[in-house]
Motif scaffolding. Structure first.
Motif, short mmCIF file in Angstrom:
data_model
loop_
_atom_site.label_atom_id
_atom_site.label_comp_id
_atom_site.label_asym_id
_atom_site.label_seq_id
_atom_site.Cartn_x
_atom_site.Cartn_y
_atom_site.Cartn_z
N SER A 14 0.86 -1.34 0.02
CA SER A 14 0.05 -0.01 0.06
C SER A 14 1.06 1.23 0.06
CB SER A 14 -0.78 0.06 1.27
OG SER A 14 -1.84 1.23 1.37
N LEU A 15 0.56 2.22 -0.95
CA LEU A 15 0.85 3.54 -1.01
C LEU A 15 0.24 4.54 -0.23
CD1 LEU A 15 3.46 3.49 -3.99
CD2 LEU A 15 4.09 2.85 -1.92
N GLU A 16 0.56 5.30 0.39
CA GLU A 16 -0.16 6.31 0.95
C GLU A 16 0.27 7.70 0.75
OE1 GLU A 16 -1.13 5.36 4.93
OE2 GLU A 16 -2.74 3.61 4.26
N LYS A 17 -0.42 8.83 0.15
CA LYS A 17 -0.06 9.94 0.08
C LYS A 17 -0.59 11.04 1.20
CE LYS A 17 0.48 13.76 -3.47
NZ LYS A 17 1.74 14.03 -3.02
N GLU A 18 0.21 11.96 1.68
CA GLU A 18 -0.20 12.96 2.66
C GLU A 18 -0.46 14.20 1.80
OE1 GLU A 18 2.59 13.27 5.66
OE2 GLU A 18 2.79 11.17 6.37
N ASN A 19 -1.55 14.82 2.20
CA ASN A 19 -1.92 16.16 1.44
C ASN A 19 -2.15 17.02 2.61
OD1 ASN A 19 -1.61 15.58 -1.24
ND2 ASN A 19 -3.86 14.97 -1.46
N LYS A 20 -1.71 18.30 2.53
CA LYS A 20 -1.79 19.40 3.55
C LYS A 20 -3.41 19.75 3.32
CE LYS A 20 1.92 19.94 6.14
NZ LYS A 20 1.99 20.03 7.51
N ILE A 21 -3.95 20.08 4.33
CA ILE A 21 -5.27 20.64 4.41
C ILE A 21 -5.19 22.01 4.78
CG2 ILE A 21 -7.33 20.74 5.67
CD1 ILE A 21 -6.76 18.17 6.89
N THR A 29 -4.54 11.95 4.53
CA THR A 29 -3.73 10.81 3.86
C THR A 29 -4.80 9.81 3.00
OG1 THR A 29 -2.35 10.71 5.69
CG2 THR A 29 -2.31 8.75 4.35
N TYR A 30 -4.39 9.60 1.70
CA TYR A 30 -5.52 8.62 1.07
C TYR A 30 -4.32 7.45 0.54
CZ TYR A 30 -3.89 11.20 -3.34
OH TYR A 30 -3.46 11.64 -4.15
N ALA A 31 -4.90 6.42 0.23
CA ALA A 31 -4.21 5.32 -0.45
C ALA A 31 -4.12 5.62 -2.06
CB ALA A 31 -5.01 4.04 -0.16
N LEU A 32 -3.26 5.35 -2.58
CA LEU A 32 -3.15 5.32 -3.94
C LEU A 32 -3.53 4.06 -4.58
CD1 LEU A 32 -0.86 7.28 -3.20
CD2 LEU A 32 0.45 6.90 -4.94
N SER A 33 -4.18 4.11 -5.71
CA SER A 33 -4.66 3.03 -6.30
C SER A 33 -3.73 1.96 -6.88
CB SER A 33 -5.51 3.25 -7.73
OG SER A 33 -4.62 3.76 -8.58
N LEU A 151 10.42 8.31 -2.41
CA LEU A 151 9.14 9.21 -2.61
C LEU A 151 8.60 10.13 -1.46
CD1 LEU A 151 7.09 6.12 -3.87
CD2 LEU A 151 8.00 7.88 -5.47
N TYR A 152 9.23 9.73 -0.42
CA TYR A 152 8.39 10.63 0.94
C TYR A 152 8.94 11.90 0.77
CZ TYR A 152 6.52 12.11 5.32
OH TYR A 152 5.66 12.84 6.27
N LYS A 153 10.21 12.29 0.55
CA LYS A 153 10.66 13.65 0.75
C LYS A 153 10.06 14.62 -0.15
CE LYS A 153 15.00 16.39 1.32
NZ LYS A 153 16.25 16.34 1.42
N GLU A 154 10.05 14.05 -1.62
CA GLU A 154 9.67 14.96 -2.64
C GLU A 154 8.12 14.83 -2.62
OE1 GLU A 154 11.53 13.55 -6.24
OE2 GLU A 154 13.63 13.89 -5.48
N ARG A 155 7.80 13.77 -2.46
CA ARG A 155 5.96 13.68 -2.87
C ARG A 155 5.21 13.19 -1.74
NH1 ARG A 155 5.77 10.79 -9.09
NH2 ARG A 155 7.31 12.03 -9.83
N LYS A 156 5.81 13.10 -0.49
CA LYS A 156 5.15 12.89 0.67
C LYS A 156 4.13 11.47 0.44
CE LYS A 156 6.45 16.13 3.43
NZ LYS A 156 7.64 16.22 2.66
N ILE A 157 4.78 10.57 -0.07
CA ILE A 157 4.15 9.21 -0.28
C ILE A 157 5.08 8.12 0.43
CG2 ILE A 157 3.98 7.48 -1.95
CD1 ILE A 157 3.29 9.45 -3.87
N HIS A 158 4.31 7.27 1.23
CA HIS A 158 5.12 6.56 2.07
C HIS A 158 4.43 5.09 1.77
CE1 HIS A 158 1.78 7.25 5.02
NE2 HIS A 158 1.97 5.86 5.26
N ALA A 159 5.08 4.05 2.08
CA ALA A 159 4.93 2.71 1.93
C ALA A 159 4.54 1.72 3.26
CB ALA A 159 5.80 1.79 1.00
N GLU A 160 3.57 0.94 2.85
CA GLU A 160 3.15 0.10 4.11
C GLU A 160 3.07 -1.30 3.66
OE1 GLU A 160 2.84 0.81 7.39
OE2 GLU A 160 2.80 2.97 7.21
N PHE A 161 3.51 -2.22 4.26
CA PHE A 161 3.48 -3.77 3.88
C PHE A 161 2.53 -4.40 4.87
CE2 PHE A 161 6.70 -2.62 1.08
CZ PHE A 161 6.70 -3.70 0.18
N ALA A 162 1.40 -5.28 4.43
CA ALA A 162 0.71 -5.83 5.37
C ALA A 162 0.47 -7.25 5.05
CB ALA A 162 -0.88 -5.36 5.41
N ALA A 163 1.04 -8.03 6.20
CA ALA A 163 1.10 -9.52 5.95
C ALA A 163 -0.30 -9.98 5.71
CB ALA A 163 1.77 -10.16 7.33
#
Length: 314
Positions: A14-21, A29-33, A151-163
């Motif tokens: 899962s890749l999730e992107k942070e958007n400032k309000i 934060t919303y999940a990328l397709s 991705l995080y520093k430039e695009r504020k996208i972070h990765a998660e891995f779920a077993a």
């Protein structure tokens, strides 16, 4: 002849992107397709990786504890096959002749280091990652760090891995009214996982360092008759974090759950992770190459793909 078997573990990327309000300090934060995740991986290959002499792309991934090299062996038709390597000192390894039992040094140039590696297969149409476990090789967190570092520093996208957990344990615990506790026994505590996920404070960590603890048990306990998780997928995420951080060094991982009015029961979560064992030939056969690992990973993934889709949210 001894058969060479390896365990394949399956994860949901899962890749999730942070958007400032606007006007707020907090962000959404919303999940990328799945298609967007593939686009981000293509961006990493194009902009962050180096072309190497065999025509492939590769990059170094630095973390606090280790340095990895991730090499893209193939990337087409929404799928990629990766080699994950970890550099090791040459003075701790040697070549031993299995007939004479004699050893000799590994021939290396000054700029070279010995590398232990493993492989993984990512299907971006499903977001499912198949990872083959090899003793001493990097863990799946190397891929997570590749996404985060790129991705995080430039695009504020972070990765998660779920077993991916099997339905047996997910359904069994989900049907319980109360998940009241979780405990993990590990060989080496991780500051990041334990402080961020389990709330173990700095004083406890300092005490553990001072006594050089080899084994420690940490617990999350909810208030009486209260859930410690707001949803069952939070439990899956925490299990994934712990397994990714510790792998085989986890000695015990248990959840405590019950229905109102009944006594709490313990559930061994290590028993229910979706894994399969693949055969890679026998110990007397010729040396295994990348094709052998690719065939093993793709075959086991395709065989259990429908089952994996039932066990994961796509």
């Amino acid at each position: 002849m001894a058969v060479i078997n390896r365990k394949v573990s399956f994860y949901r990327l899962s890749l999730e992107k942070e958007n400032k309000i606007c006007g707020h300090e907090k962000s959404q934060t919303y999940a990328l397709s799945n298609a967007e995740m593939e686009e981000q991986f293509a961006y990493i290959c194009r902009e962050k990786m180096y072309s190497i002499s065999n025509g492939r792309k590769a990059m170094e991934v630095d973390t606090y504890h280790s340095k990895y090299v991730i090499e893209v062996i193939s990337f087409s038709a929404h799928r990629t096959f990766l080699k994950i390597g970890q550099q090791n000192s040459a003075n701790t390894v040697a070549l031993r002749d299995r007939n004479t039992l004699e050893t000799e040094n590994v021939p290396m140039r000054e700029s070279q280091m010995l590398e232990l590696y493993t492989f993984c297969w990512i299907d971006f149409e499903t977001g499912i990652v198949s990872y083959i476990g090899i003793n001493g090789a990097p863990r799946i967190t190397a891929i997570q760090n590749m996404f985060n570092n790129s991705l995080y520093k430039e695009r504020k996208i972070h990765a998660e891995f779920a077993a991916i957990l099997t339905d047996d344990i997910v359904d069994r615990i989900r049907k319980k009214g109360i998940i009241s506790g979780l405990s993990v026994t590990i060989a080496v505590p991780s500051d990041d996982i334990l402080s961020n996920r389990m709330g173990v404070n700095a004083t406890t960590f300092d005490a553990l360092r001072n006594v050089k603890a080899r084994v420690a048990t940490f617990k999350i306990s909810g208030k009486r008759n209260k859930n410690i998780f707001d949803a069952s997928n939070k439990l899956a995420e925490l299990v994934a974090d712990l397994k990714s951080a510790y792998g085989d060094s986890i000695m015990a991982l248990n959840a405590r759950a019950k229905d109102p009015g009944e006594k709490s029961q313990n559930y061994d979560l290590l028993q229910y992770n979706f894994t399969k064992t693949v055969s890679l030939g026998d110990s007397d056969s010729t040396l295994l190459d990348e094709t052998d690992f690719k065939e093993a990973l793709t075959k086991v993934y395709e065989t259990y793909k429908d089952e994996l889709l039932r066990y994961s949210k796509i």
